[in-house]
Enzyme design. Structure first.
Site, mmCIF file in Angstrom:
data_model
loop_
_atom_site.group_PDB
_atom_site.id
_atom_site.type_symbol
_atom_site.label_atom_id
_atom_site.label_comp_id
_atom_site.label_asym_id
_atom_site.label_seq_id
_atom_site.Cartn_x
_atom_site.Cartn_y
_atom_site.Cartn_z
ATOM 1 N N LYS A 1 0.840 -1.203 0.000
ATOM 2 C CA LYS A 1 0.000 0.000 0.000
ATOM 3 C C LYS A 1 0.871 1.247 0.000
ATOM 4 O O LYS A 1 1.533 1.545 0.985
ATOM 5 C CB LYS A 1 -0.913 0.049 1.226
ATOM 6 N N GLY B 1 7.233 4.375 8.436
ATOM 7 C CA GLY B 1 6.381 5.520 8.696
ATOM 8 C C GLY B 1 6.585 6.041 10.100
ATOM 9 O O GLY B 1 7.674 5.904 10.671
ATOM 10 N N SER B 2 5.532 6.570 10.677
ATOM 11 C CA SER B 2 5.679 7.249 11.969
ATOM 12 C C SER B 2 5.793 6.243 13.114
ATOM 13 O O SER B 2 5.304 5.114 13.027
ATOM 14 C CB SER B 2 4.488 8.168 12.212
ATOM 15 N N THR B 3 6.432 6.693 14.186
ATOM 16 C CA THR B 3 6.570 5.841 15.364
ATOM 17 C C THR B 3 5.209 5.541 15.973
ATOM 18 O O THR B 3 4.959 4.420 16.429
ATOM 19 C CB THR B 3 7.507 6.510 16.381
ATOM 20 N N GLY C 1 3.733 2.829 14.020
ATOM 21 C CA GLY C 1 4.539 1.632 14.277
ATOM 22 C C GLY C 1 4.136 0.952 15.577
ATOM 23 O O GLY C 1 4.024 -0.274 15.646
ATOM 24 N N GLU D 1 10.251 0.465 10.352
ATOM 25 C CA GLU D 1 11.253 1.504 10.082
ATOM 26 C C GLU D 1 10.577 2.819 10.421
ATOM 27 O O GLU D 1 9.739 3.292 9.665
ATOM 28 C CB GLU D 1 11.627 1.431 8.597
ATOM 29 N N CYS E 1 13.422 10.179 7.464
ATOM 30 C CA CYS E 1 13.380 9.694 8.839
ATOM 31 C C CYS E 1 14.761 9.741 9.485
ATOM 32 O O CYS E 1 14.887 9.902 10.696
ATOM 33 C CB CYS E 1 12.805 8.289 8.897
ATOM 34 N N GLU F 1 10.158 14.788 16.147
ATOM 35 C CA GLU F 1 10.515 14.731 14.737
ATOM 36 C C GLU F 1 9.625 15.714 13.978
ATOM 37 O O GLU F 1 8.406 15.644 14.033
ATOM 38 C CB GLU F 1 10.291 13.309 14.202
#
Lengths: 478, 329
Positions: free
Chosen positions: A184, A236-238, A241, A258, A292, A389
């Site tokens: 995706k 993507g974002s933490t 995640g 990641e 990132c 971030e």
């Protein structure tokens, strides 16, 4: 500051790419409409021009794509590695052949400068397929046992900052190891993945081996949760995640994540200043800072702070912001209105908390999403701009006196993805590198990538590695 | 093997002897036995092992540990969440020194643990036999395998970096090297059924690679684990590198799975429901998780448990212009 020599515009022609007015989902080798008939528009961030209308995947489509991938898995995984390798080599070659077209497409859909898509993204995309093609028939030599087996269906969710490169990072090792894929792409950058579907067609890849589902977070969540997905890969974002880590708890799904970063770029007093300034610029302004592993926290030894900042500001004044298709452009557009709003709000917060904001004189285009390169000085470790971030062209500058202090400040973060070290002293590089808690350390360089090199984070920057021999593990039953 | 019991029935049927047997007095008979029987054996107060010290639980609680037949063996400390947090602090404090020690040094210390265990072999055979309801000979097989396991992992400390790390041939004038590094503080839920071999099999790989460990001993059979603490304390393993807690597995594991300063968790000793719950809690700071899986602890271990608690660090450096660009040094 107007310079003596102005650049003439040098736009790359967009005639090399032919964008259709609408695209479907790519399932089982066919383009198809979404089950619920939903579509969304993808716009060019630099002009807000609507590029195309794309089918929006829902739960039923995810299910259909996973079935297609499952159906293709038996034959694909049973192919001799040497045959899978040939498919991947074909894909790598076609990417090279169509590289100009894809670079322009990526720049239109993402907003990043053509200089970067042409010279960084696309060569790396092809290189990843070449690298993993060569592993497909050598897996028994990779150090994961004599008969490493694929996992099955890989559900992959990728971000918008490097749309095609992240696709390559995910799909190349998955296919080399004999898995099939449902991927995706992000909702703001679906086009290059759909062009990749066409590359799969040209390469004669068996139907169902690669399936592409443009869509939003709901489609990503459905893919992660699908009971017949064996492997989840996410960049993507933490925050997302963590949600994925919770979703897969108690299942047998293998996961790699990641996630975000807040990279420290440490400059010691003996560093070659000009070289360091270039590295700092690359570290935070490459891809408008939407990286990132960006070096978004600059740690400067106190004794050279003023000198370095002067050089850095001078250098920033020469960066050219504007039309991403212009070959002289250094800073392109921010990917979306939403991301621009997030950057703006964090920067305002930085000012409100007392950090000092600086940008070079910089005219922003009237249409599109733009943010001037920005520096924050007088930053402390407690400031939001030093902790969160930002994912934009915003650099926070902190100082230190001793190497120990530099290490302590660098490690004072929930993240642990990347770091940079600038010094002429080899022993200091090795000593500091060994103490930094980060997965990638660039010494006297920054933001370098190569398919042979494992990439991934410590701490809350996620788990697993992509790239290199290590990247195979994520897709093997070991 | 020399210490095969002469008659296994013997140990089974003498229930009265069971109490004294637990303290190693039983295998004597004949005339001396008469006099020995008068002597009360000395029980041991089992304690936790945290930060190189042997505290009782701060909660002051204990629970009754029995053998599989329900006979009382000892009162083991019932650790609280405060004990768990203390262990996490101790493990964090020890991490810098242990992860910074040379692989050669760590290997020797792990080997030293095997040496110390060999010397206390009889004690562990007895404790494992009681804990798991095994004959002495079958317990001895477990203990021997556990000692050998320390030796196996001692030999891995200075090899794992070569096996899973390496130089990467990047396409550019850069030197670039990937090396494994320990991930940090690891919580280990020791297997419930294998009180010693299973315990060693999940603990040794964690510390071999330079991590520090918080071990939650088998809830039912914690005594061999608590005795292992005494061995570790005398094996040059720095205090805090291994911390051993006994008590309710779920009770101790919950705060550790949620602890923000714990980097990884091995769920070997959790049942399916607990494992899922802890894995969800572990997502909060993205702990590295090893899910429970069927393991034959007698088989040769692979390197999965070593690599599960390693990070890969890739360091880049320019090499200066090389041949590709046409220039020379």
């Amino acid at each position: 500051m107007a310079s003596a020599f102005e650049y003439a515009p040098a736009p790359e022609s967009r005639s090399v790419v032919d964008i259709a007015p609408s695209y479907g989902l790519f399932i089982d080798g066919e383009f198809t409409e979404a089950a619920e008939g939903k579509v969304f528009k993808t716009v060019s961030p630099s002009t807000e021009e609507v590029l195309s209308e794309v089918a929006r995947a829902g739960e039923a489509d995810v299910d259909r794509a996973v079935r297609a991938a499952r159906g293709a898995f038996g034959k694909w995984s049973a192919l001799p590695g040497s045959e899978r390798a040939k498919y991947l080599f074909r894909i790598a070659r076609i990417i090279q052949e169509r590289s100009r077209e894809l670079a322009v497409l990526e720049t239109l859909d993402n907003g990043k400068p053509i200089k970067e898509t042409r010279d960084a993204d696309l060569p790396l995309v092809a290189a990843h397929f070449f690298y993993y093609a060569g592993w497909a028939d050598k897996l028994e030599h990779a150090g994961f046992g004599t008969a490493p087996r694929p996992l099955g269906v890989a559900g992959q969710v990728i971000p918008w900052n490097f749309p095609l490169l992240m696709l390559a990072w995910k799909i190349a090792p998955a296919l080399a190891t004999g898995n099939t894929v449902v991927l995706k792409p992000a909702e703001t950058t679906p086009l290059s993945a759909l062009f990749f579907a066409d590359i799969c067609r040209q390469a004669g890849l068996p139907k169902g081996v690669v399936n592409i589902l443009p869509g939003y977070g709901d489609a990503g969540a459905a893919l992660v949760e699908h009971p017949d997905v064996n492997k989840v890969a996410f960049t993507g974002s933490t925050a997302v995640g963590k949600a994925i880590a919770r979703q897969v708890a108690g299942t047998k799904k293998k996961v790699t994540l990641e996630l975000g970063g807040k990279g420290a770029n440490i400059v010691f007093d003996d560093a070659p200043i000009d070289q360091a300034v270039e590295g700092i610029v690359t570290g935070i302004f490459f891809n408008q800072g939407q990286v990132c592993c960006a070096g978004s926290r600059l740690l400067v030894q106190e004794s050279i702070h003023d000198e370095l900042l002067d050089s850095l500001k001078r250098r920033l004044s020469t960066l050219r912001l504007g039309d991403p298709l212009d070959k002289n452009t250094d800073i392109g557009a921010i990917n979306s209105a939403e991301q621009l709003a997030r950057i703006s709000s964090l920067v305002e917060q930085g000012e409100a908390e007392g950090a000092e904001r600086w940008s070079p004189a910089c005219e922003l285009p009237s249409a599109g999403y733009w943010f001037a390169p920005t520096l924050f000085t007088n930053v402390t470790q407690a400031h939001t701009v030093a902790r969160d971030e930002i994912f934009g062209p915003v650099l926070s500058v902190l100082t230190f006196r001793t190497p120990d202090e530099a290490v302590a400040k660098a490690n004072n973060s929930q993240y642990g993805l990347s770091a940079g070290i600038w010094t002429e002293k080899g022993s200091r590089i090795l000593a500091v590198a060994s103490k930094l808690r980060a997965g990638v350390i660039w010494s006297n360089t920054f933001n370098k990538f190569d398919p042979t090199s494992p990439f991934g984070g410590y701490k809350e920057s996620g788990y697993g590695r992509e790239g290199g021999r290590h990247g195979l593990e994520a897709y093997l039953d070991v | 093997m020399s210490d095969k019991p002469k008659n296994t029935k013997n140990t089974k049927n003498t229930e009265k002897a069971a109490q004294t047997e637990k303290n190693g007095q039983a295998e004597k008979n004949g005339q001396a036995g008469q006099a020995e029987a008068q002597r009360l054996s000395v029980f041991k107060t089992y304690k936790l092992y945290v930060g190189g010290k042997f505290p009782r639980s701060e909660s002051g609680r204990v629970y009754e540990v029995t053998d599989p037949k329900g006979r009382w063996l000892a009162n083991a400390p019932r650790s609280s969440r405060k004990d768990a947090r203390d262990a996490a602090v101790a493990a964090r404090k020890a991490f810098g020194g242990w992860s910074g020690a040379t692989a050669y040094n760590r290997g020797q210390i792990l080997y030293r643990v095997a040496e110390m265990l060999e010397g206390r072999r009889d004690q562990f055979v007895r404790e494992v036999a009681e804990a798991e309801g095994l004959s002495k000979s079958r317990a001895a097989v477990q203990v021997d395998a556990a000692i050998d396991r320390w030796v196996w992992y001692a030999g891995w400390t200075d090899k794992i970096a070569q096996v899973v790390g390496g130089g990467n041939p990047v396409a550019g004038p850069f030197f670039n090297l990937s090396s494994p590094e320990p991930t940090g503080v690891v919580t280990v839920l020791a297997p419930q059924e294998s009180s010693f071999l299973g315990l060693v099999s999940v603990l040794a790989p964690v510390i071999a690679t330079g991590n520090t460990a918080i071990v939650i001993a088998s809830e039912k059979s914690p005594l061999p684990a608590l005795s292992l603490g005494e061995v570790l304390a005398t094996s040059d393993v720095p205090g805090g590198v291994v911390n051993i807690l006994s008590g309710g597995t779920a009770e101790i594991a919950a705060p550790l799975a949620a602890h923000q300063d714990v980097n990884a968790i091995d769920l070997a000793g959790a049942d399916e429901a607990l494992a899922k719950e802890l894995e969800i809690a572990a997502a909060d700071n993205l702990k590295r998780v090893v899910r429970p899986q069927p393991v034959d602890y007698f088989g040769t271990p692979g390197i999965e448990r070593l690599t599960a608690f390693l990070e890969t660090k890739t360091v880049w450096h320019p090499t200066g212009a090389l041949g590709a660009s046409g220039s020379s040094y």
